[in-house]
Design a protein around this motif. Structure first.
Motif, PDB file in Angstrom:
ATOM      1  N   GLY A  67       0.818  -1.205   0.000  1.00  0.00           N
ATOM      2  CA  GLY A  67       0.000   0.000   0.000  1.00  0.00           C
ATOM      3  C   GLY A  67       0.853   1.256   0.000  1.00  0.00           C
ATOM      4  N   ALA A  68       1.958   1.230   0.743  1.00  0.00           N
ATOM      5  CA  ALA A  68       2.851   2.380   0.786  1.00  0.00           C
ATOM      6  C   ALA A  68       3.501   2.620  -0.573  1.00  0.00           C
ATOM      7  CB  ALA A  68       3.915   2.180   1.859  1.00  0.00           C
ATOM      8  N   VAL A  69       3.827   1.550  -1.277  1.00  0.00           N
ATOM      9  CA  VAL A  69       4.395   1.687  -2.629  1.00  0.00           C
ATOM     10  C   VAL A  69       3.379   2.362  -3.552  1.00  0.00           C
ATOM     11  CG1 VAL A  69       5.176   0.405  -4.661  1.00  0.00           C
ATOM     12  CG2 VAL A  69       5.961  -0.271  -2.382  1.00  0.00           C
ATOM     13  N   ILE A  70       2.122   1.941  -3.453  1.00  0.00           N
ATOM     14  CA  ILE A  70       1.065   2.515  -4.292  1.00  0.00           C
ATOM     15  C   ILE A  70       0.837   3.977  -3.927  1.00  0.00           C
ATOM     16  CG2 ILE A  70      -1.403   2.396  -4.830  1.00  0.00           C
ATOM     17  CD1 ILE A  70      -1.156  -0.675  -4.350  1.00  0.00           C
ATOM     18  N   PHE A  71       0.800   4.281  -2.639  1.00  0.00           N
ATOM     19  CA  PHE A  71       0.598   5.662  -2.197  1.00  0.00           C
ATOM     20  C   PHE A  71       1.721   6.558  -2.709  1.00  0.00           C
ATOM     21  CE2 PHE A  71       0.966   9.183   0.790  1.00  0.00           C
ATOM     22  CZ  PHE A  71      -0.349   9.600   0.917  1.00  0.00           C
ATOM     23  N   ASP A  72       2.949   6.092  -2.607  1.00  0.00           N
ATOM     24  CA  ASP A  72       4.090   6.866  -3.095  1.00  0.00           C
ATOM     25  C   ASP A  72       3.964   7.123  -4.595  1.00  0.00           C
ATOM     26  OD1 ASP A  72       7.025   7.809  -2.517  1.00  0.00           O
ATOM     27  OD2 ASP A  72       7.179   6.549  -4.291  1.00  0.00           O
ATOM     28  N   ARG A  73       3.565   6.111  -5.324  1.00  0.00           N
ATOM     29  CA  ARG A  73       3.419   6.245  -6.778  1.00  0.00           C
ATOM     30  C   ARG A  73       2.324   7.241  -7.149  1.00  0.00           C
ATOM     31  NH1 ARG A  73       1.219   1.010  -8.740  1.00  0.00           N
ATOM     32  NH2 ARG A  73      -0.794   2.024  -8.375  1.00  0.00           N
ATOM     33  N   GLU A  74       1.242   7.241  -6.393  1.00  0.00           N
ATOM     34  CA  GLU A  74       0.084   8.056  -6.732  1.00  0.00           C
ATOM     35  C   GLU A  74       0.151   9.478  -6.177  1.00  0.00           C
ATOM     36  OE1 GLU A  74      -2.482   7.214  -8.626  1.00  0.00           O
ATOM     37  OE2 GLU A  74      -1.796   5.160  -9.007  1.00  0.00           O
ATOM     38  N   VAL A  75       0.829   9.667  -5.055  1.00  0.00           N
ATOM     39  CA  VAL A  75       0.780  10.961  -4.370  1.00  0.00           C
ATOM     40  C   VAL A  75       2.109  11.705  -4.390  1.00  0.00           C
ATOM     41  CG1 VAL A  75       0.264  12.123  -2.177  1.00  0.00           C
ATOM     42  CG2 VAL A  75      -1.106  10.161  -2.902  1.00  0.00           C
ATOM     43  N   TRP A  76       3.206  11.009  -4.120  1.00  0.00           N
ATOM     44  CA  TRP A  76       4.484  11.711  -4.060  1.00  0.00           C
ATOM     45  C   TRP A  76       5.119  11.878  -5.443  1.00  0.00           C
ATOM     46  CZ3 TRP A  76       7.060  15.022  -1.402  1.00  0.00           C
ATOM     47  CH2 TRP A  76       8.412  15.228  -1.677  1.00  0.00           C
ATOM     48  N   ARG A 130       2.465   3.222  12.375  1.00  0.00           N
ATOM     49  CA  ARG A 130       3.043   4.412  12.997  1.00  0.00           C
ATOM     50  C   ARG A 130       4.288   4.871  12.251  1.00  0.00           C
ATOM     51  NH1 ARG A 130       2.333   2.435  19.298  1.00  0.00           N
ATOM     52  NH2 ARG A 130       0.299   3.438  19.667  1.00  0.00           N
ATOM     53  N   ARG A 131       5.130   3.932  11.851  1.00  0.00           N
ATOM     54  CA  ARG A 131       6.336   4.297  11.095  1.00  0.00           C
ATOM     55  C   ARG A 131       5.963   4.925   9.753  1.00  0.00           C
ATOM     56  NH1 ARG A 131       8.069  -0.795  12.946  1.00  0.00           N
ATOM     57  NH2 ARG A 131       7.851  -1.730  10.868  1.00  0.00           N
ATOM     58  N   GLN A 132       4.956   4.368   9.099  1.00  0.00           N
ATOM     59  CA  GLN A 132       4.550   4.892   7.801  1.00  0.00           C
ATOM     60  C   GLN A 132       3.982   6.304   7.927  1.00  0.00           C
ATOM     61  OE1 GLN A 132       1.992   1.568   6.726  1.00  0.00           O
ATOM     62  NE2 GLN A 132       3.480   0.830   5.225  1.00  0.00           N
ATOM     63  N   PHE A 133       3.148   6.527   8.933  1.00  0.00           N
ATOM     64  CA  PHE A 133       2.581   7.856   9.129  1.00  0.00           C
ATOM     65  C   PHE A 133       3.668   8.852   9.524  1.00  0.00           C
ATOM     66  CE2 PHE A 133      -1.626   5.948   9.019  1.00  0.00           C
ATOM     67  CZ  PHE A 133      -2.417   6.984   8.541  1.00  0.00           C
ATOM     68  N   ARG A 134       4.603   8.432  10.375  1.00  0.00           N
ATOM     69  CA  ARG A 134       5.695   9.337  10.764  1.00  0.00           C
ATOM     70  C   ARG A 134       6.553   9.707   9.560  1.00  0.00           C
ATOM     71  NH1 ARG A 134       6.174   6.208  15.654  1.00  0.00           N
ATOM     72  NH2 ARG A 134       7.824   4.960  14.685  1.00  0.00           N
ATOM     73  N   ALA A 135       6.816   8.734   8.693  1.00  0.00           N
ATOM     74  CA  ALA A 135       7.636   9.007   7.513  1.00  0.00           C
ATOM     75  C   ALA A 135       6.945  10.012   6.601  1.00  0.00           C
ATOM     76  CB  ALA A 135       7.929   7.708   6.766  1.00  0.00           C
ATOM     77  N   TRP A 136       5.639   9.858   6.396  1.00  0.00           N
ATOM     78  CA  TRP A 136       4.910  10.783   5.526  1.00  0.00           C
ATOM     79  C   TRP A 136       4.830  12.165   6.166  1.00  0.00           C
ATOM     80  CZ3 TRP A 136       4.184  11.738   0.845  1.00  0.00           C
ATOM     81  CH2 TRP A 136       3.114  12.493   0.362  1.00  0.00           C
ATOM     82  N   ALA A 137       4.547  12.213   7.456  1.00  0.00           N
ATOM     83  CA  ALA A 137       4.501  13.502   8.150  1.00  0.00           C
ATOM     84  C   ALA A 137       5.863  14.188   8.097  1.00  0.00           C
ATOM     85  CB  ALA A 137       4.059  13.316   9.601  1.00  0.00           C
ATOM     86  N   GLY A 138       6.932  13.402   8.221  1.00  0.00           N
ATOM     87  CA  GLY A 138       8.269  13.965   8.154  1.00  0.00           C
ATOM     88  C   GLY A 138       8.556  14.567   6.786  1.00  0.00           C
ATOM     89  N   ARG A 139       8.088  13.911   5.738  1.00  0.00           N
ATOM     90  CA  ARG A 139       8.301  14.432   4.381  1.00  0.00           C
ATOM     91  C   ARG A 139       7.550  15.746   4.198  1.00  0.00           C
ATOM     92  NH1 ARG A 139       7.846  10.317  -0.612  1.00  0.00           N
ATOM     93  NH2 ARG A 139       9.897   9.739   0.172  1.00  0.00           N
ATOM     94  N   LEU A 140       6.300  15.805   4.662  1.00  0.00           N
ATOM     95  CA  LEU A 140       5.525  17.037   4.555  1.00  0.00           C
ATOM     96  C   LEU A 140       6.133  18.158   5.396  1.00  0.00           C
ATOM     97  CD1 LEU A 140       1.895  15.591   4.786  1.00  0.00           C
ATOM     98  CD2 LEU A 140       3.094  16.325   2.719  1.00  0.00           C
TER      99      LEU A 140
END
Length: 209
Positions: A67-76, A130-140
């Motif tokens: 799911g994280a791979v798909i999210f990265d492809r679609e959003v980032w 939690r790690r996935q959300f922290r990583a995305w929040a950190g990028r933003l």
């Protein structure tokens, strides 16, 4: 069959299992990932599934990672080429809204639904979320700090607060689209982002897109 072909076939089978797991989890939750259900969907035996994933938890973790791979492809990735700071943040938000509007995951955002499902349970699945959300929040947060440093946002801007509010917009959009399919929800989300992230000086005047 040669060892190389066997490995390639095993990899393709694993990919099929993981992709189907993502689709099922987005609609029925990670708890809905049962070996019996997936075996029936994919025309496999339970023992065949167990050969790739030794437990339900391993399958849940694999679904979240995919799911994280798909999210990265679609959003980032659609926004990665924009200029750092405010232009990239607005591009990210436009892609994020589009991802939710298009229903990339059949049941809405996999991460929002999984968080609601596991937030009180603990264990490896919650730890990964939690790690996935922290990583995305950190990028933003990093992009917001860049925007402040470039003078695109006021110096008193609190990046963590803005990330919190952007999360609120996107979770509200996901909720509204899934609950009532309100056609106005996307426009409301775009307006909210415009208030939080104003157009860069000299940028186009049209709405977030």
């Amino acid at each position: 069959m040669s060892p190389r072909n066997s490995l390639a076939e095993a990899r393709r089978t694993r990919e099929r299992i993981v992709q189907r797991s993502v689709d099922v989890a987005s609609v029925e939750g990670l708890s809905g990932l049962t070996l019996g259900r997936l075996a029936g969907d994919l025309g496999m035996s339970k023992s065949g599934l167990l050969g790739h994933f030794g437990s339900k938890e391993a399958l849940q973790l694999a679904a979240l990672r995919q799911g994280a791979v798909i999210f990265d492809r679609e959003v980032w990735r659609p926004a990665a080429g924009a200029a750092p700071g405010l232009p990239r943040l607005r591009a990210v938000c436009a892609a994020w809204i589009s991802y939710l509007e298009r229903g990339v995951f059949p049941g809405g955002c996999l991460f929002v639904s999984s968080t609601f499902e596991f937030d009180g349970r603990g264990g490896p699945v919650l730890a990964l979320l939690r790690r996935q959300f922290r990583a995305w929040a950190g990028r933003l947060t990093g992009e917001l700090r860049s925007a402040v440093a470039r003078g695109e946002l006021p110096p008193e801007t609190d990046p963590e607060q803005l990330v919190f509010e952007l999360y609120g917009v996107m979770m509200s959009l996901n909720h509204t689209l899934q609950l009532s399919a309100d056609p106005a929800a996307v426009t409301r989300a775009e307006r909210a982002v415009d208030r939080l992230l104003p157009q860069p000086a000299g940028g186009p005047s049209e709405k977030l897109a």
